[in-house]
Design a protein around this motif. Structure first.
Motif, PDB file in Angstrom:
ATOM      1  N   ALA A 240      10.406   8.855  -6.339  1.00  0.00           N
ATOM      2  CA  ALA A 240       9.086   8.497  -5.880  1.00  0.00           C
ATOM      3  C   ALA A 240       9.553   8.250  -4.369  1.00  0.00           C
ATOM      4  CB  ALA A 240       8.297   7.552  -6.799  1.00  0.00           C
TER       5      ALA A 240
ATOM      6  N   ARG B 157       0.818  -1.108  -0.072  1.00  0.00           N
ATOM      7  CA  ARG B 157       0.121  -0.012   0.180  1.00  0.00           C
ATOM      8  C   ARG B 157       0.680   1.202  -0.207  1.00  0.00           C
ATOM      9  NH1 ARG B 157      -4.871   0.327  -0.476  1.00  0.00           N
ATOM     10  NH2 ARG B 157      -5.778   2.322  -0.520  1.00  0.00           N
ATOM     11  N   ALA B 158       0.685   2.305  -1.061  1.00  0.00           N
ATOM     12  CA  ALA B 158       1.178   3.470  -1.340  1.00  0.00           C
ATOM     13  C   ALA B 158       2.887   3.147  -1.382  1.00  0.00           C
ATOM     14  CB  ALA B 158       1.114   4.328   0.053  1.00  0.00           C
ATOM     15  N   LYS B 159       3.547   1.919  -1.584  1.00  0.00           N
ATOM     16  CA  LYS B 159       4.722   1.680  -1.891  1.00  0.00           C
ATOM     17  C   LYS B 159       5.168   2.088  -3.345  1.00  0.00           C
ATOM     18  CE  LYS B 159       6.860  -0.664   0.583  1.00  0.00           C
ATOM     19  NZ  LYS B 159       7.717  -0.439   1.961  1.00  0.00           N
ATOM     20  N   PRO B 160       6.061   2.736  -3.494  1.00  0.00           N
ATOM     21  CA  PRO B 160       6.573   2.941  -4.814  1.00  0.00           C
ATOM     22  C   PRO B 160       6.901   1.903  -5.678  1.00  0.00           C
ATOM     23  CG  PRO B 160       7.370   4.713  -3.599  1.00  0.00           C
ATOM     24  CD  PRO B 160       7.035   3.551  -2.535  1.00  0.00           C
TER      25      PRO B 160
ATOM     26  N   VAL C 198       8.669   9.678  -0.144  1.00  0.00           N
ATOM     27  CA  VAL C 198       7.891   8.801   0.718  1.00  0.00           C
ATOM     28  C   VAL C 198       8.738   8.790   1.941  1.00  0.00           C
ATOM     29  CG1 VAL C 198       7.190   6.566   1.712  1.00  0.00           C
ATOM     30  CG2 VAL C 198       6.655   7.477  -0.758  1.00  0.00           C
TER      31      VAL C 198
ATOM     32  N   GLY D 171      -1.896  -1.232  -9.170  1.00  0.00           N
ATOM     33  CA  GLY D 171      -2.895  -0.086  -8.731  1.00  0.00           C
ATOM     34  C   GLY D 171      -4.095  -0.611  -7.982  1.00  0.00           C
TER      35      GLY D 171
ATOM     36  N   ASP E 185       1.676   2.441  -5.393  1.00  0.00           N
ATOM     37  CA  ASP E 185       1.936   3.997  -5.847  1.00  0.00           C
ATOM     38  C   ASP E 185       2.925   3.736  -7.173  1.00  0.00           C
ATOM     39  OD1 ASP E 185       2.619   6.389  -7.087  1.00  0.00           O
ATOM     40  OD2 ASP E 185       4.012   6.807  -5.179  1.00  0.00           O
TER      41      ASP E 185
END
Ligand code: FMN
Length: 182
Positions: free
Chosen positions: A173, A100-103, A177, A128, A133
C-alpha cells in the motif's frame, strides 16, 4: 521506504513493543521501521493555543513515514488512552492531517484470550475517521505472556507468517502511494 511503528503501551517489556520488533524482522529489503519513543511525552489533548513540541514531533514523524504500523493492547475493551490521545492530536488540523491517506495497519497483543480484537477494531474505526488508508486485516496475539520466545520471536510460526503477510500488505500500500505522481 520508511515505516513508523507506534506502540499503544509505554510499559517496559511491553508485548506490543515486542510485536513491533517481530514485525520489523519481517520487512523486505529496502524497508526500515523506526519505533517511535515519544508517545509518553504527549500531553492531554487541548484545543487552546498552539500544539506543544512533542505533538509537533509526532506529526512530523508520521508525515515523514511512508506507512504506519500500530501495535495496541486492549484496556477495558478499548484503545489505551495514551494512544487515543496521541491520535486525537495527530488528527488535527482536520482534514489535512499527517495521517490523511497514509497507509496504516493495526496489530495487537493482550494477555486475554481474544488478542485485543476490540481495541484493534476500534482503532481501525478511529483511523478511518481520521482519514488514514487503513489495511482491513487484524493480527490478534492472545495470551501474550506465553506468545513470545526468550529471543523475542513469536512462538507460533503461523502467527509470524500472518504478521509478515500483513506487513507485506502495508508495504505494498505504501509503495502505491510512493509511486503516485504528485
Ligand atoms: C487498565 C488495563 C485494562 C486491561 N483491559 C484488558 C482487556 O479489556 N482485555 C484484555 O485482553 N486485556 C486487558 N488488559 C491486560 C493487557 O492485555 C495486558 O496488560 C497487556 O500485557 C498490555 O500490553 P503490553 O504488554 O504491550 O503492555 C488490561 C490491562 C490494563 C493495565
Amino acid at each position: 521506504m520508511r515505516l513508523l511503528g507506534l506502540s499503544g503501551s509505554l510499559r517496559v517489556g511491553s508485548h506490543n513493543r515486542k510485536l513491533l520488533e517481530v514485525a520489523a524482522s519481517t520487512l523486505p529489503d529496502g524497508v526500515v521501521m523506526d519505533v517511535y519513543s515519544g508517545l509518553g511525552d504527549i500531553p492531554p489533548y487541548l484545543e487552546d493555543g498552539d500544539a506543544p513540541e512533542p505533538v509537533l514531533a509526532l506529526r512530523e514523524a508520521i508525515g515523514a513515514a511512508d506507512a504506519v504500523l500500530i501495535a495496541t493492547p486492549e484496556y477495558n475493551g478499548s484503545i489505551p488512552g495514551v494512544l487515543k490521545n496521541a491520535l486525537d492530536w495527530a488528527s488535527r488540523p482536520f482534514p489535512n492531517n499527517a495521517l490523511r491517506a497514509k497507509p496504516v495497519a493495526v496489530i495487537g497483543a493482550s494477555t486475554g484470550v481474544f488478542g485485543a480484537v476490540w481495541a484493534q477494531a476500534e482503532l481501525r474505526k478511529v483511523l478511518g475517521l481520521i482519514g488514514a488508508d487503513v489495511i482491513d486485516t487484524e493480527l490478534p496475539v492472545a495470551l501474550a505472556d506465553d506468545a513470545f520466545t526468550e529471543d523475542g520471536s513469536l512462538a507460533d510460526p503461523g502467527l509470524t507468517e500472518a504478521l509478515a503477510d500483513l506487513v507485506g500488505q502495508l508495504v505494498r500500500a505504501a509503495g502505491e502511494v510512493v509511486g503516485t505522481p504528485r
